[in-house]
Write a protein that holds these residues in place. Structure first.
Motif, PDB file in Angstrom:
ATOM      1  N   GLU A  67       0.839  -1.195   0.000  1.00  0.00           N
ATOM      2  CA  GLU A  67       0.000   0.000   0.000  1.00  0.00           C
ATOM      3  C   GLU A  67       0.875   1.246   0.000  1.00  0.00           C
ATOM      4  OE1 GLU A  67      -2.371   0.039   3.503  1.00  0.00           O
ATOM      5  OE2 GLU A  67      -0.681   0.443   4.853  1.00  0.00           O
ATOM      6  N   LYS A  68       0.365   2.269  -0.678  1.00  0.00           N
ATOM      7  CA  LYS A  68       1.067   3.546  -0.737  1.00  0.00           C
ATOM      8  C   LYS A  68       0.654   4.415   0.443  1.00  0.00           C
ATOM      9  CE  LYS A  68       2.041   3.977  -5.682  1.00  0.00           C
ATOM     10  NZ  LYS A  68       1.878   4.837  -6.888  1.00  0.00           N
ATOM     11  N   ARG A  69       1.633   5.073   1.003  1.00  0.00           N
ATOM     12  CA  ARG A  69       1.377   5.979   2.119  1.00  0.00           C
ATOM     13  C   ARG A  69       1.941   7.345   1.794  1.00  0.00           C
ATOM     14  NH1 ARG A  69       3.753   2.042   6.891  1.00  0.00           N
ATOM     15  NH2 ARG A  69       2.329   0.258   6.544  1.00  0.00           N
ATOM     16  N   GLN A  70       1.229   8.344   2.209  1.00  0.00           N
ATOM     17  CA  GLN A  70       1.671   9.719   2.044  1.00  0.00           C
ATOM     18  C   GLN A  70       1.669  10.396   3.407  1.00  0.00           C
ATOM     19  OE1 GLN A  70      -0.838  11.578  -0.881  1.00  0.00           O
ATOM     20  NE2 GLN A  70       0.082  10.482  -2.582  1.00  0.00           N
ATOM     21  N   ASN A 101       9.082   5.351  -3.648  1.00  0.00           N
ATOM     22  CA  ASN A 101       9.553   5.944  -2.400  1.00  0.00           C
ATOM     23  C   ASN A 101      10.325   7.210  -2.745  1.00  0.00           C
ATOM     24  OD1 ASN A 101       9.065   3.576  -0.259  1.00  0.00           O
ATOM     25  ND2 ASN A 101       9.869   2.681  -2.141  1.00  0.00           N
ATOM     26  N   ARG A 102       9.679   8.340  -2.561  1.00  0.00           N
ATOM     27  CA  ARG A 102      10.313   9.586  -2.975  1.00  0.00           C
ATOM     28  C   ARG A 102       9.640  10.770  -2.286  1.00  0.00           C
ATOM     29  NH1 ARG A 102       7.156  11.752  -7.395  1.00  0.00           N
ATOM     30  NH2 ARG A 102       5.429  10.335  -7.892  1.00  0.00           N
ATOM     31  N   ILE A 103      10.292  11.907  -2.407  1.00  0.00           N
ATOM     32  CA  ILE A 103       9.737  13.172  -1.931  1.00  0.00           C
ATOM     33  C   ILE A 103       9.020  13.827  -3.107  1.00  0.00           C
ATOM     34  CG2 ILE A 103      10.274  15.437  -0.975  1.00  0.00           C
ATOM     35  CD1 ILE A 103      12.693  14.217   0.372  1.00  0.00           C
ATOM     36  N   THR A 104       7.727  14.040  -2.980  1.00  0.00           N
ATOM     37  CA  THR A 104       6.930  14.558  -4.091  1.00  0.00           C
ATOM     38  C   THR A 104       6.853  16.074  -4.125  1.00  0.00           C
ATOM     39  OG1 THR A 104       4.909  14.366  -2.760  1.00  0.00           O
ATOM     40  CG2 THR A 104       5.545  12.471  -4.125  1.00  0.00           C
ATOM     41  N   GLY A 105       7.248  16.752  -3.095  1.00  0.00           N
ATOM     42  CA  GLY A 105       7.188  18.207  -3.057  1.00  0.00           C
ATOM     43  C   GLY A 105       7.423  18.706  -1.649  1.00  0.00           C
ATOM     44  N   ALA A 106       7.281  20.005  -1.480  1.00  0.00           N
ATOM     45  CA  ALA A 106       7.501  20.595  -0.159  1.00  0.00           C
ATOM     46  C   ALA A 106       6.823  21.953  -0.115  1.00  0.00           C
ATOM     47  CB  ALA A 106       8.988  20.717   0.161  1.00  0.00           C
ATOM     48  N   ARG A 107       6.697  22.463   1.068  1.00  0.00           N
ATOM     49  CA  ARG A 107       6.167  23.806   1.284  1.00  0.00           C
ATOM     50  C   ARG A 107       7.027  24.495   2.333  1.00  0.00           C
ATOM     51  NH1 ARG A 107       1.466  26.999   0.958  1.00  0.00           N
ATOM     52  NH2 ARG A 107       0.448  25.443  -0.337  1.00  0.00           N
ATOM     53  N   LEU A 108       7.424  25.706   2.052  1.00  0.00           N
ATOM     54  CA  LEU A 108       8.169  26.526   3.000  1.00  0.00           C
ATOM     55  C   LEU A 108       7.174  27.362   3.801  1.00  0.00           C
ATOM     56  CD1 LEU A 108      10.950  27.754   0.551  1.00  0.00           C
ATOM     57  CD2 LEU A 108      11.083  25.847   2.138  1.00  0.00           C
ATOM     58  N   VAL A 109       7.256  27.279   5.116  1.00  0.00           N
ATOM     59  CA  VAL A 109       6.307  27.955   5.996  1.00  0.00           C
ATOM     60  C   VAL A 109       7.091  28.720   7.052  1.00  0.00           C
ATOM     61  CG1 VAL A 109       4.328  27.695   7.526  1.00  0.00           C
ATOM     62  CG2 VAL A 109       4.646  26.096   5.640  1.00  0.00           C
ATOM     63  N   LYS A 110       6.645  29.935   7.329  1.00  0.00           N
ATOM     64  CA  LYS A 110       7.287  30.753   8.355  1.00  0.00           C
ATOM     65  C   LYS A 110       6.334  30.966   9.516  1.00  0.00           C
ATOM     66  CE  LYS A 110       9.727  35.109   9.172  1.00  0.00           C
ATOM     67  NZ  LYS A 110      10.104  36.440   8.634  1.00  0.00           N
ATOM     68  N   ASP A 111       6.832  30.716  10.732  1.00  0.00           N
ATOM     69  CA  ASP A 111       6.078  31.019  11.932  1.00  0.00           C
ATOM     70  C   ASP A 111       6.932  31.900  12.825  1.00  0.00           C
ATOM     71  OD1 ASP A 111       7.959  29.314  12.962  1.00  0.00           O
ATOM     72  OD2 ASP A 111       6.566  27.725  13.515  1.00  0.00           O
ATOM     73  N   ALA A 112       6.506  32.061  14.073  1.00  0.00           N
ATOM     74  CA  ALA A 112       7.240  32.946  14.972  1.00  0.00           C
ATOM     75  C   ALA A 112       8.635  32.448  15.303  1.00  0.00           C
ATOM     76  CB  ALA A 112       6.444  33.140  16.268  1.00  0.00           C
ATOM     77  N   LEU A 113       8.899  31.152  15.097  1.00  0.00           N
ATOM     78  CA  LEU A 113      10.214  30.581  15.396  1.00  0.00           C
ATOM     79  C   LEU A 113      11.122  30.528  14.176  1.00  0.00           C
ATOM     80  CD1 LEU A 113       9.105  27.645  17.724  1.00  0.00           C
ATOM     81  CD2 LEU A 113       9.966  29.895  18.379  1.00  0.00           C
ATOM     82  N   GLY A 114      10.675  31.014  13.028  1.00  0.00           N
ATOM     83  CA  GLY A 114      11.521  31.042  11.845  1.00  0.00           C
ATOM     84  C   GLY A 114      10.924  30.244  10.699  1.00  0.00           C
ATOM     85  N   ILE A 142      10.574  23.847   6.560  1.00  0.00           N
ATOM     86  CA  ILE A 142      10.219  23.188   5.312  1.00  0.00           C
ATOM     87  C   ILE A 142       9.420  21.937   5.644  1.00  0.00           C
ATOM     88  CG2 ILE A 142      12.444  21.958   5.226  1.00  0.00           C
ATOM     89  CD1 ILE A 142      12.178  22.086   2.140  1.00  0.00           C
ATOM     90  N   ALA A 143       8.270  21.797   4.999  1.00  0.00           N
ATOM     91  CA  ALA A 143       7.392  20.650   5.200  1.00  0.00           C
ATOM     92  C   ALA A 143       7.447  19.784   3.944  1.00  0.00           C
ATOM     93  CB  ALA A 143       5.966  21.109   5.482  1.00  0.00           C
ATOM     94  N   PHE A 144       8.093  18.623   4.053  1.00  0.00           N
ATOM     95  CA  PHE A 144       8.232  17.711   2.923  1.00  0.00           C
ATOM     96  C   PHE A 144       6.950  16.889   2.750  1.00  0.00           C
ATOM     97  CE2 PHE A 144      12.638  18.275   4.387  1.00  0.00           C
ATOM     98  CZ  PHE A 144      13.237  18.678   3.206  1.00  0.00           C
ATOM     99  N   ARG A 145       6.591  16.618   1.494  1.00  0.00           N
ATOM    100  CA  ARG A 145       5.527  15.675   1.168  1.00  0.00           C
ATOM    101  C   ARG A 145       6.192  14.393   0.676  1.00  0.00           C
ATOM    102  NH1 ARG A 145       3.243  20.592  -0.816  1.00  0.00           N
ATOM    103  NH2 ARG A 145       4.129  20.210  -2.892  1.00  0.00           N
ATOM    104  N   VAL A 146       6.002  13.310   1.422  1.00  0.00           N
ATOM    105  CA  VAL A 146       6.715  12.067   1.177  1.00  0.00           C
ATOM    106  C   VAL A 146       5.721  10.977   0.793  1.00  0.00           C
ATOM    107  CG1 VAL A 146       8.360  10.401   2.117  1.00  0.00           C
ATOM    108  CG2 VAL A 146       8.418  12.774   2.897  1.00  0.00           C
ATOM    109  N   GLN A 147       6.088  10.205  -0.212  1.00  0.00           N
ATOM    110  CA  GLN A 147       5.295   9.052  -0.649  1.00  0.00           C
ATOM    111  C   GLN A 147       6.140   7.795  -0.523  1.00  0.00           C
ATOM    112  OE1 GLN A 147       3.165   9.153  -4.541  1.00  0.00           O
ATOM    113  NE2 GLN A 147       4.313   7.293  -5.001  1.00  0.00           N
ATOM    114  N   THR A 148       5.595   6.791   0.135  1.00  0.00           N
ATOM    115  CA  THR A 148       6.312   5.524   0.327  1.00  0.00           C
ATOM    116  C   THR A 148       5.407   4.359  -0.033  1.00  0.00           C
ATOM    117  OG1 THR A 148       5.648   5.385   2.653  1.00  0.00           O
ATOM    118  CG2 THR A 148       7.748   6.489   2.164  1.00  0.00           C
TER     119      THR A 148
END
Length: 440
Positions: free
Chosen positions: A8-11, A161-174, A177-183
């Motif tokens: 089964e594929k997991r994200q 099994n790979r990284i499909t993308g990412a999102r850069l997010v800024k909060d009060a701590l700096g 990067i949030a990776f989107r991973v598919q396995t």
């Protein structure tokens, strides 16, 4: 004889902290502001264009032309601009189907700064140290990030099994990067663990039917009875937060009406945000650890079907009909919001499936008023938030109110009252956007 289990594929997502210099922070801020401005310009273009001429092709051409004519919009990578268009169109789809309101203008101070990287091949993630990795950001360069989870990179990466993308997010701590991973992995065998009913409460965050209550060790209320909004901070951090809030209130009081916020006041606000963000991260970390342990221990997890939005509504009324116990209700609402029950259920849902277990929901009415020993229901049995005493003269059972509710939750599941998720129905609202083809 061994039985082969299906694949089964997991994200899943993984968030890591970026190590940036002040100059790099300014460059990423420029990209985030360009992404927000692209959204606003796209929204204006969509609303001013006649309905008969609205299309993704026209919007795409407008974005390309704007990036050529406006220099500070060109700072945003082309793929990230296309991601803004895709997100904006999905926002209209959510509106047409009744899942959200119409997309609107994004203000500078109330919008989370983020940049989307839709294609994983642009990231080129590598591990350079036991604690650090390197990632490539388009139109920015390679930067370091904290390596806290194994990612499919290098020889471990393939089409499944790979990284499909990412999102850069800024909060009060700096910046993070949030990776989107598919396995692709083997489906877990059915969990052979016991059944457990869970009641989400304020005094006990997660009360279990077998008595294995999960408590984060932080009292929900102060000695004076008010809700403790800073329970995830230690005493020194609480004292610092109080000092900063007083300083901010003083500096705000001497500011003239209509005057721009000073740098000192903005710096004070930033320090307050950092402390709040630190408390939020600690609460989320406790939720992740607790839900993971519950998913590993129990094969069947049963929770209540709660309408949290209605539970945290204010008790304030009109002048003619004022609300009752407004201050107490606001404190209870704050405590419920701090516990983030909805996020806990979401974590339990996917973590239970990952370990071979299942999560079920049962109706919430009367789970707090019913006696789990005899089934007698009386409104007066719930003495307060923490105590339950059965008023049936033949029973007289007493104990923790949350524990009693958890036992009732499990009893409803065993009696066959588990809810079946209803299929989503397409609800078309009258909006200013183009209607879907099915509604024309």
């Amino acid at each position: 004889m061994t039985t082969e289990r299906a694949q089964e594929k997991r994200q899943f997502g993984h968030r890591a902290r970026l190590a940036l210099t002040p100059a790099q922070v300014r460059l990423l801020d420029a990209q985030a502001h360009a992404a927000r401005a692209t959204w606003n310009l796209l929204h204006d273009f969509w609303m001013m264009t006649p309905k008969c001429r609205r299309s993704l092709k026209a919007a795409d051409e407008a974005i390309r032309r704007a990036r050529k004519e406006i220099d500070w919009l060109a700072v945003l990578p082309a793929q990230a601009a296309q991601a803004v268009l895709k997100t904006y169109h999905q926002a209209w789809k959510n509106c047409w189907q009744g899942r959200a309101d119409e997309p609107n203008f994004k203000a500078r101070l109330r919008t989370v700064m983020s940049v989307d990287i839709p294609q994983g091949r642009d990231l080129q993630v590598t591990r350079v140290h036991r604690r650090w990795g390197m990632v490539n950001i388009p139109k920015f360069g390679r930067v370091r990030f904290r390596w806290t989870k194994t990612l499919p990179v290098g020889r471990q990466a393939d089409k499944d099994n790979r990284i499909t993308g990412a999102r850069l997010v800024k909060d009060a701590l700096g910046w993070h990067i949030a990776f989107r991973v598919q396995t692709l992995g083997t489906a877990p065998p059915p969990h052979a663990g016991p059944e457990a009913g869970i009641d989400a409460g304020v005094n006990i965050p997660l009360a279990l039917s077998d008595g294995n209550h999960q408590d984060h060790g932080r009292p929900p209320r102060l000695p004076d009875g008010t809700a403790d909004r800073d329970k995830w901070l230690n005493p020194d951090e609480k004292a610092k937060l109080l000092c900063l809030e007083r300083r901010a209130a003083h500096r705000k009081s001497i500011r003239r009406h209509g005057e721009k916020t000073s740098r000192r006041l903005q710096n004070t606000y930033d320090q307050i945000k950092r402390l709040r963000a630190r408390a939020t991260r600690r609460a989320t970390d406790w939720q992740h650890r607790t839900t993971t342990e519950l998913a590993r221990t129990y094969g069947v997890i049963v929770v209540e079907e709660l309408d949290i939005a209605n539970m945290v509504k204010s008790a304030r009324g009109t002048v003619e009909n004022p609300g009752k116990k407004v201050a107490q209700k606001s404190g209870l609402n704050r405590s419920i919001s701090q516990e983030a029950w909805g996020r806990t259920v979401t974590m339990l849902t996917y973590k239970a499936a990952r370990h071979g277990g299942t999560l079920h929901k049962v109706p919430a009415p009367n789970t707090s008023l019913r006696c789990s020993a005899c089934g007698f229901i009386t409104p007066g049995s719930r003495k307060d938030q923490a105590t339950f005493v059965c008023e049936n003269p033949d029973c007289g059972w007493s104990g923790n109110a949350d524990h009693n509710a958890a036992r009732n939750v499990l009893h409803l599941y065993r009696m066959g009252h588990a809810l079946i998720p209803a299929a989503g129905r397409a609800v078309v609202r009258r909006t200013c956007g183009v209607k879907p083809a099915a509604a024309r």
